[in-house]
Design a protein around this motif. Structure first.
Motif, PDB file in Angstrom:
ATOM      1  N   ALA A  23       5.175  -5.731 -10.373  1.00  0.00           N
ATOM      2  CA  ALA A  23       5.175  -4.458  -9.642  1.00  0.00           C
ATOM      3  C   ALA A  23       5.066  -3.286 -10.611  1.00  0.00           C
ATOM      4  O   ALA A  23       4.331  -2.324 -10.363  1.00  0.00           O
ATOM      5  N   LYS A  57       6.500   6.656  -7.678  1.00  0.00           N
ATOM      6  CA  LYS A  57       5.576   5.536  -7.465  1.00  0.00           C
ATOM      7  C   LYS A  57       6.133   4.258  -8.092  1.00  0.00           C
ATOM      8  O   LYS A  57       6.050   3.177  -7.507  1.00  0.00           O
ATOM      9  N   LEU A  60       9.145   3.065  -5.948  1.00  0.00           N
ATOM     10  CA  LEU A  60       8.627   2.545  -4.687  1.00  0.00           C
ATOM     11  C   LEU A  60       8.011   1.160  -4.863  1.00  0.00           C
ATOM     12  O   LEU A  60       8.239   0.255  -4.047  1.00  0.00           O
ATOM     13  N   ALA A  61       7.257   0.969  -5.942  1.00  0.00           N
ATOM     14  CA  ALA A  61       6.612  -0.327  -6.200  1.00  0.00           C
ATOM     15  C   ALA A  61       7.657  -1.439  -6.338  1.00  0.00           C
ATOM     16  O   ALA A  61       7.467  -2.554  -5.850  1.00  0.00           O
ATOM     17  N   GLU A  63      10.887  -1.289  -5.157  1.00  0.00           N
ATOM     18  CA  GLU A  63      11.642  -1.428  -3.912  1.00  0.00           C
ATOM     19  C   GLU A  63      10.823  -2.087  -2.811  1.00  0.00           C
ATOM     20  O   GLU A  63      11.391  -2.744  -1.937  1.00  0.00           O
ATOM     21  N   GLU A  64       9.502  -1.974  -2.858  1.00  0.00           N
ATOM     22  CA  GLU A  64       8.648  -2.689  -1.902  1.00  0.00           C
ATOM     23  C   GLU A  64       8.737  -4.203  -2.088  1.00  0.00           C
ATOM     24  O   GLU A  64       8.419  -4.961  -1.182  1.00  0.00           O
ATOM     25  N   GLN A  65       9.184  -4.644  -3.257  1.00  0.00           N
ATOM     26  CA  GLN A  65       9.354  -6.068  -3.527  1.00  0.00           C
ATOM     27  C   GLN A  65      10.727  -6.575  -3.071  1.00  0.00           C
ATOM     28  O   GLN A  65      11.041  -7.752  -3.212  1.00  0.00           O
TER      29      GLN A  65
END
Length: 93
Positions: A23, A57, A60-61, A63-65
């Protein structure tokens, strides 16, 4: 160069470390010099070539995982060459 240390909750195993590393690589791509996520330390240490990056960014990358970034420390980074490391070891304060 900058050194970014992220405190990350939710990593439990080497596969989690891989997900976080991937990520980060995608979020920072050409600016990334190195990345090392550690489940045992609950962190990721990143070195980037640029002083400018999008911290939102990056978070977010990750936390999207499915992981949670709880802290971010940013400091200047200068890689020491071998002779500088030796001098640093023997430096008297």
């Amino acid at each position: 160069m900058k050194k970014i240390t992220l405190k990350i909750e939710g990593m439990r195993c080497p596969m989690c470390e891989t997900h976080v590393n991937d990520a980060i690589r995608k979020a920072l791509n050409e600016n990334l010099k190195s990345v090392k996520a550690s489940a045992s330390k609950d962190n990721a240490v990143i070195v980037i070539n640029s002083d400018n990056f999008d911290n939102d960014k990056l978070v977010l990358a990750i936390e999207e995982q499915g992981y949670k970034v709880t802290d971010c420390q940013i400091e200047d980074y200068a890689k020491l060459n071998l002779s500088s490391k030796i001098k640093h070891l023997f430096k008297k304060d």
